[in-house]
Each structure stands twice: as C-alpha cells, then as structure tokens.
Design an enzyme around this catalytic site. Structure first.
Site, PDB file in Angstrom:
ATOM      1  N   THR A 173      -7.087   9.930  -4.259  1.00 32.34           N
ATOM      2  CA  THR A 173      -6.925   9.764  -2.807  1.00 32.34           C
ATOM      3  C   THR A 173      -6.057  10.868  -2.214  1.00 32.34           C
ATOM      4  O   THR A 173      -6.359  11.424  -1.173  1.00 32.34           O
ATOM      5  CB  THR A 173      -6.269   8.406  -2.502  1.00 32.34           C
ATOM      6  OG1 THR A 173      -7.078   7.390  -3.092  1.00 32.34           O
ATOM      7  CG2 THR A 173      -6.159   8.166  -1.017  1.00 32.34           C
ATOM      8  N   GLU A 194       0.842  -1.201   0.000  1.00 33.64           N
ATOM      9  CA  GLU A 194       0.000   0.000   0.000  1.00 33.64           C
ATOM     10  C   GLU A 194       0.877   1.252   0.000  1.00 33.64           C
ATOM     11  O   GLU A 194       0.559   2.248  -0.653  1.00 33.64           O
ATOM     12  CB  GLU A 194      -0.907  -0.027   1.235  1.00 33.64           C
ATOM     13  CG  GLU A 194      -2.039   0.969   1.235  1.00 33.64           C
ATOM     14  CD  GLU A 194      -3.183   0.608   0.293  1.00 33.64           C
ATOM     15  OE1 GLU A 194      -3.006  -0.282  -0.572  1.00 33.64           O
ATOM     16  OE2 GLU A 194      -4.253   1.242   0.404  1.00 33.64           O
TER      17      GLU A 194
END
Lengths: 327, 327
Positions: free
Chosen positions: A201, A148
């Site tokens: 994001t 991630e």
C-alpha cells in the site's frame, strides 16, 4: 482525536461473555472512482477473531492462522490486540480484564482488499460484543480508524468504514469523522480477482502525484456525483457511466500485470465497470447480477493463468451487514 | 458535437404559432462545492423573450430592454438570435421562416447568476415553443450549451442545465453531455446578494490555478458526494456539512468585497452554507426556510450599504420548472 473523547459508557461486568467469535468482511475501497472516500463490503473473504475472557489480566494473542507468519504475536505490535487494548484503556478497564485472542486470516495480506481493516474491525467488534456492546457501531468507528493508523501509518477510513458499517459507505470528511451509509442496489455484484503479485500500500500511495489537473478533478467529481445519484436511483446505466477513475488508475495500473487486458475482458463480459480495489493489486469487476460478475472474474482468471500468474477469485454481492457474530 | 447530429424532427408548419413569450430563470452555478458540475435555478430574477413570426424570412432582434446598451442588436452576434438561427439551420428551415425577437433582461449582466444562460435558454425554449415543440428539453440541451459557447467562449453547461431543466442539476460529463436532475428538498431557499462591482467571468476563471493538491480535491469530492446524498436524504444537516468549497472560493473570494464578513453574517443568521454564485460577484446564502434566507440576505445587504457598496437582493426557493410560457 475529537471523536475519541472520554465518555461514560454503561459497563455491566455481569454481562461480560466468556467468549465470542466474529467475522469481519473484506472491503473494496475507492469503488473505482471515489478515491479515499468510497468503499463497500463483500460477503467473503474476511477475517475471523475468537476472543476469550481469562483470569490473568492483560491482552494476549494465542494464535494467528493463515498469515504465513507475517503478523506479530506481540500484543502491543499486533493491530488486533493493540486495538483491543486501546478500547479497554478508553473504558478504564485495561488492568481488570484478561483477554486472549485467536486470529484467523481467511484473506491474503497486501491484496488491496482491506486485510488489516477486516482484522481491526473483527477485533473491536469482538471485544465490544464480549463486553455486552457498551459502544454503538458509530462509537466504535473512531477506534477502527485509529487501528488503521496503527496498521498502515494512515488513519484512513475508506476500508474500516464499510467493514464496520456494512454496505456502501461514504467518508465525507475527517474533522470530525463523518461516515454516511449509501443505498445498495440489490443486483450489484463484485467479481474480484487477486493476482498474486506484491504491491505494498505504501508504494502504491507514493506513486500518486501530489498535484492533479483541476480539469481532471472536475471529471472525477462529476463521476463521483453521478455514482452517488446512480446508487440512490438504482440506475445501473448511470452507475456504469460514472464509475471511471481518470486520476489514480492511470498511475496505479502500472503496478498491476495485465491490467488493461483484464479491463477489456471484464467490460466485454458485460461488467458495468472495472478497476483497482483499494491500492491493488486486486481488481474488481462491478456487475449487475451474479452471473456477469462470475463470468467476468472467471475470464480474467483464465487470462492470468495463461500468463502464468496465480490468482484468487471472489464473487460476492455487497455485504450490507458488516461484521457478524459466529456460532 | 455528437449531440447535435442531424436527426429528423416532426415539423408541422400548420402548428407554428404567431407569437410566444417566455421566461427563463437565473441560476446559481457550482452550488458552492460543486465547481463546474452542479447548479440550481431560482424563481427570479430571469430573462424574458418575446418572439414573433413575420413574413420576411430571417431572424432579427427588434429590441433589447434592460441591458444598458451592452448587448449587440446584430442577429449574428447576439446570443439569443444566434442560437435561434442555429436551431432553425439544424431543422433545415432557416430560409423559410421569419422571426423577430424582443429580449427583456430582468437581471444584471456579469453578476454570476447565469445572465447569458437565461437569455439563451429563453430564446431556444421560445423558438421551440413557436414551432410546436419539435424538440424535447433533453434535445434542446446541446443547443443551449452551444449558445453558452457563443456567449462566453466556453461550452459549460452548469448554468444552462438548471436554467433549462429546472431544479438542481448535475452535469456528470460532456462526452456525451450527461445531465442528471437531482431531488430538491422542499425547504431549500437561496438568499442571493449581488454587490454591484464588476467581475468578468473570464477574469474569474483565469485566477483559478490549473493544478490543485490531490488532498484538497479529495476533500472537495467528499463534500460533493455528501451534498448529493444530503439532497436525496433531505438531510439538511448533511447538506450544511457538505457545502464547503476548499478549492475555488479561496481564490475567487479575493475579487469580491467583504466576502468573509458576508459569510460570517450569513452563517450567524442561520444559513446552512454561504458562498459564491457561479464566478461571482453575486453571493448566495443557502438556507432551510424562506425566513432564514431572507434574513441572511437582508443582513448582508445592510452591511454592504454601510460599506457604501450598492447591491441587489433576491430570495427564492429552488425553481423546479425551468423556463415557462407567459400569457
């Protein structure tokens, strides 16, 4: 990273498979009130990774389907292959093994549904399966968090934790990484709508203020505590009363067209709660029973259609299994 | 206040008792990580209220014992009598009934152990018992919160909720008041030490900053969520990992002499966690088993004695019953 410390894993080269095919699920991070700590997995959409053992050493991407050409094929830059290489290096077999990867994205990128996490988890679960499962899911978790970090610059676990562990997860803390599986009430469903507008994001995070009022934080953690208790008690009324986000939603909702009208529609349809999935723009109606979730999502989609906003809709129970082997 | 709305209660004057005597417990608000939302009751110390029905209408204080003359005898200014008057007025019988009160404080005032809450709860539980219990505990709760407002200017429920309901309570929110009883692991003990220094609640609150870093709030609510899960799972290791206060303790600890040395001593003695009780200056070691709680509290008290600070010590399991009738 403490959790990535060298450790001896039992590797039996005779047990390595020729190929595996894995599905890993999309996830709804934050679960409305639990910013950066809660999340749950859904049955679909999700990503698929097929992995083949080949003669020539090294990790390569063969094909990527469904990404509209957005993802890199370079094995060092693609998150899935980079994660696989990281795990092989950790096991000390990066120069011995040849692996080729086919990635099929069944979900939109930048939707707020944990797209990169689903790919990361699918890749790491696949390579671990290919190797005969030397690592447990718990041991795979730190590698997913590293994945991630590669994918979006932050080593957050609120998407990879539910994608890997399944169900509803709490990321209590990071030093060390502490992931707790929470109970899943049977009748909990999610009606997800992805309005096809672009909300990266990084932008969604940057909008959020660094400081918050303590009194708002107290309201938020009262709700978080209520939600955890509600999940254990299977108390849908308490879950509904608790799923309010007073801190993040007011800021992020600005980026999502028709947010408050969608919220009105979802609650009018009987949803327990409604909010942003992850950093958006996907939104989620949490409902008791599939029918309510289906109705809420359908009504929202109808409204978006009237506003000439294209959207995708997914209705699912909470996926308690996480990634799974296909075939 | 919505919850204090007029409602018909069944009052049978023939069922009114001549007298009752009630004990209500001290409480540890915040439970280390759950500022303003969590709290638990202990077996002792606590306050005692004796209440007598008399001929002459009106509510009067007969005596107060153990307050060093700090509390007012004026029935309108004393919290116990003011709460009793409020409840009688709510029931519409303030002009018909005569009640006299004896209050015995078995706990220090301004200690951070919910002294005013114990008195408030004892008084309201007593008058309700005297009247034949027209109100349930849940119905009494808003009156207790009003009592807390009279006593200290803020209508907080984090002390009155556990004092009235017993056990460990979560105050999820205030609009409307939403109190949830949490499970109590059997072996959970508190070793409380009250260093006899003066820290008024108002000052302790004023020290706290209005704004906090979102990242610290996330750490705090991760811990709160972990604690709730730990209580349901009876997972003492998770409870221990979760009971950290990164937001309030760093500020309030300044007011408490030897705080960090007491913390070191408690953790070295095997406590699961250590922190401030309410707004202090009492501190609490949370332990698995009575023996560890006892040791932690004793070692802390020995250290304070060496520092020439007088202190009181209480070791107790979590009191799951709340107030009780004596005799």
């Amino acid at each position: 990273m403490e959790s990535l410390e060298k450790k001896q894993y039992e590797l039996d080269f005779t047990k390595i498979r020729e190929s595996v095919r894995v599905f890993a699920p999309a996830t709804v991070a934050n679960m409305i009130c639990g910013f950066d700590i809660l999340g749950f997995a859904v049955d679909y959409p999700g990503d698929e990774v097929a992995m083949y053992r080949v003669e020539e050493p090294g990790v390569r991407i063969r094909t990527i389907v469904g990404d509209d050409g957005k993802l890199p094929l370079d094995a060092d830059r693609n998150t899935v292959s980079a994660c696989v290489k990281m795990l092989l290096a950790h096991l000390g077999i990066q120069d011995e093994l040849g692996i080729e990867i086919e990635l099929t994205k069944h979900m939109p990128i930048g939707s707020g549904l944990g797209s990169s996490s689903a790919s990361t988890v699918a890749g790491l679960f696949a390579v671990n399966s290919l190797l005969g499962n030397p690592l447990s899911k718990e041991e795979l978790m730190p590698f997913c968090v590293e994945g991630e970090r590669l994918a979006c610059g932050h080593g957050h676990a609120d998407n990879v934790a539910p994608a890997l562990m399944g169900g509803i997860t709490l990321v209590r803390g990071y030093q060390p990484l502490d992931v707790i599986k929470l109970p899943v009430p049977d009748e909990l469903y999610a009606g997800i709508v992805f309005p096809q507008v672009d909300v990266p994001t990084r932008d969604a995070r940057q909008l959020i203020k660094e400081k918050v009022l303590l009194k708002d934080a107290v309201t938020q953690w009262g709700n978080i505590a209520g939600l955890i208790a509600g999940l254990y008690e299977r108390d849908y009324a308490l879950i509904s009363r608790s799923m309010h986000d007073v801190l993040i939603e007011p800021t992020r909702a600005i980026l999502i067209p028709e947010f408050y009208e969608m919220k009105r529609i979802a609650l009018a349809a009987g949803a327990l709660s409604f909010g942003i999935s992850g950093s958006g723009p996907s939104v989620v109606a949490i409902a008791r029973g599939k029918e309510v979730a289906e109705q809420a999502a359908s009504f929202i989609q109808q409204h978006l259609t009237q506003c000439e906003i294209e959207s995708l809709k997914y209705v699912s129970s909470v996926n308690v299994d996480g990634p799974k082997l296909l075939d």
